[in-house]
Design a protein around this motif. Structure first.
Motif, PDB file in Angstrom:
ATOM      1  N   PRO A 172       0.832  -1.206   0.000  1.00 38.74           N
ATOM      2  CA  PRO A 172       0.000   0.000   0.000  1.00 38.74           C
ATOM      3  C   PRO A 172       0.868   1.257   0.000  1.00 38.74           C
ATOM      4  O   PRO A 172       1.892   1.306   0.679  1.00 38.74           O
ATOM      5  N   PRO A 173       0.485   2.271  -0.758  1.00 42.71           N
ATOM      6  CA  PRO A 173       1.264   3.515  -0.799  1.00 42.71           C
ATOM      7  C   PRO A 173       1.444   4.111   0.594  1.00 42.71           C
ATOM      8  O   PRO A 173       0.491   4.233   1.361  1.00 42.71           O
ATOM      9  N   GLY A 174       2.676   4.420   0.947  1.00 45.45           N
ATOM     10  CA  GLY A 174       2.972   5.049   2.226  1.00 45.45           C
ATOM     11  C   GLY A 174       3.314   4.101   3.346  1.00 45.45           C
ATOM     12  O   GLY A 174       3.886   4.511   4.364  1.00 45.45           O
ATOM     13  N   ALA A 175       2.965   2.831   3.214  1.00 49.02           N
ATOM     14  CA  ALA A 175       3.218   1.856   4.272  1.00 49.02           C
ATOM     15  C   ALA A 175       4.617   1.262   4.135  1.00 49.02           C
ATOM     16  O   ALA A 175       5.188   1.213   3.044  1.00 49.02           O
ATOM     17  N   ASN A 176       5.167   0.809   5.261  1.00 50.35           N
ATOM     18  CA  ASN A 176       6.458   0.140   5.213  1.00 50.35           C
ATOM     19  C   ASN A 176       6.313  -1.202   4.506  1.00 50.35           C
ATOM     20  O   ASN A 176       5.421  -1.986   4.833  1.00 50.35           O
ATOM     21  N   PRO A 177       7.169  -1.500   3.527  1.00 48.89           N
ATOM     22  CA  PRO A 177       7.017  -2.745   2.762  1.00 48.89           C
ATOM     23  C   PRO A 177       7.356  -3.980   3.585  1.00 48.89           C
ATOM     24  O   PRO A 177       8.135  -3.915   4.538  1.00 48.89           O
TER      25      PRO A 177
END
Length: 355
Positions: free
Chosen positions: A281-286
């Motif tokens: 998800p955009p912005g979340a830590n991968p």
């Protein structure tokens, strides 16, 4: 996932004991379609930007959605308004239990639109809020257990649709939201910043955590926090290759969950973002671990598992698991384990559902 990509789904969707087979999931512009049926809705923003901003239909069940603002009163602060998307079956002839989704850290509610729509198809009203605030100097999406009571209060006082059963609430949390719902069901504000002086109510019937655990984050080795839900149910749904919230920590929290209605399921090939629209998800830590299974199929499977847990508890019957999991025609090999410990009914204790 690219716009216009076709994803094949062979899963059985169960609604009111009717089996509806979804054979194809088409993502085209601003609508979702299954079995080549599509419909527009009055939703404003429910999907991530790559998918557009209109609603979708799943199998033969139309899911509608709308956005409302929920007043939320944080401790020692002024009221803020949380943009909240509700998903619900278009047929409003009866009351539907309310499932409140608490987002993971740095994950906007739009990241869960597919999962929320799938879950609503099983006969629930699903509400997902954005709680954007500053925690420890970081301004981002940080949910809290107190959001559960704020949504309940708002829907009791001014229900956005007439079919919400606010006396039967299930809180479903992902990651940070999972830690919040675990504190909620145990009525223990162990981490004040994601609890906000929450107090458990009788309307909360149980919780589901995906990628969830509760431990003392300041010590090693892991020290898990005892959870006492009373007569409520607790279900842990966990990606077997989660590289953010490790499966061992879900198991550790499960072991100190002191109730007779608890379950834990592991999904092979699924990482920390198994219920979000995309694997990152955009912005979340991968998640450092890459998923090895089909992502859309995984979302479908977790939604079926969540619905099975809810209905098995509310209806006090094993038929929900029989219908939703034994009848599931997707990749059941993704169950690494399914350990259910309920006294109200006999559920699966085998490694996976029947084919």
């Amino acid at each position: 996932m690219d716009v216009g990509k076709t994803v094949n789904i062979e899963g059985a969707f169960i609604v009111n004991n009717s089996v509806l087979i979804g054979t194809e999931f088409n993502l085209k512009g601003n609508l979702f379609a299954v079995n080549n049926i599509s419909i527009d809705s009055n939703a404003s923003v429910i999907c991530s930007s790559s998918f557009g901003n209109d609603s979708f239909i799943l199998s033969n069940i139309t899911i509608k959605s709308e956005v409302v603002n929920v007043p939320h009163n944080p401790p020692n602060s002024s009221v803020v308004y949380l943009p909240t998307t509700i998903y619900y079956p278009s047929e409003l002839s009866r009351k539907y239990p309310l499932v409140i989704l608490l987002q993971g850290a740095q994950c906007p509610r739009s990241s869960y639109s597919i999962f929320c729509g799938l879950l609503a198809q099983y006969g629930f009203v699903v509400a997902a809020s954005d709680y954007y605030r500053r925690v420890d100097g970081d301004l981002n999406f940080w949910t809290s257990a107190r959001v559960i009571n704020s949504i309940e209060d708002a829907f009791r006082q001014n229900p956005p649709i007439p079919s919400i059963d606010v006396d039967n609430i299930i809180a479903l949390g992902h990651s940070l939201g999972g830690a919040a719902v675990l504190q909620a069901v145990g009525d223990n504000c162990f981490v004040p910043s994601i609890c906000e002086d929450y107090h458990r109510r009788a309307s909360l019937k149980g919780i589901i955590g995906f990628g969830a655990n509760l431990r003392n984050y300041s010590v090693t080795p892991d020290q898990f926090i005892n959870i006492y839900p009373g007569q409520r149910f607790v279900a842990y749904l966990q990606g077997a290759i989660d590289g953010v919230a490790f499966p061992s920590r879900a198991m550790g929290t499960f072991d100190v969950t002191h109730c007779t209605s608890r379950s834990i399921a592991m999904y092979e090939g699924m990482n920390h973002y198994g219920i979000t629209n995309t694997v990152h998800p955009p912005g979340a830590n991968p998640d450092p671990n890459k998923e090895t299974g089909d992502h859309m199929e995984g979302i479908n499977l977790v939604a079926a598992s969540a619905a099975a847990n809810i209905y098995s508890y509310l209806l006090k019957t094993d038929s929900a698991f029989t219908y939703l999991l034994a009848g599931y025609r997707g990749d059941t090999s993704r169950f690494a384990s399914l350990d259910v410990q309920y006294t109200c009914c006999l559920l699966y204790t085998s490694p996976r559902p029947r084919d």
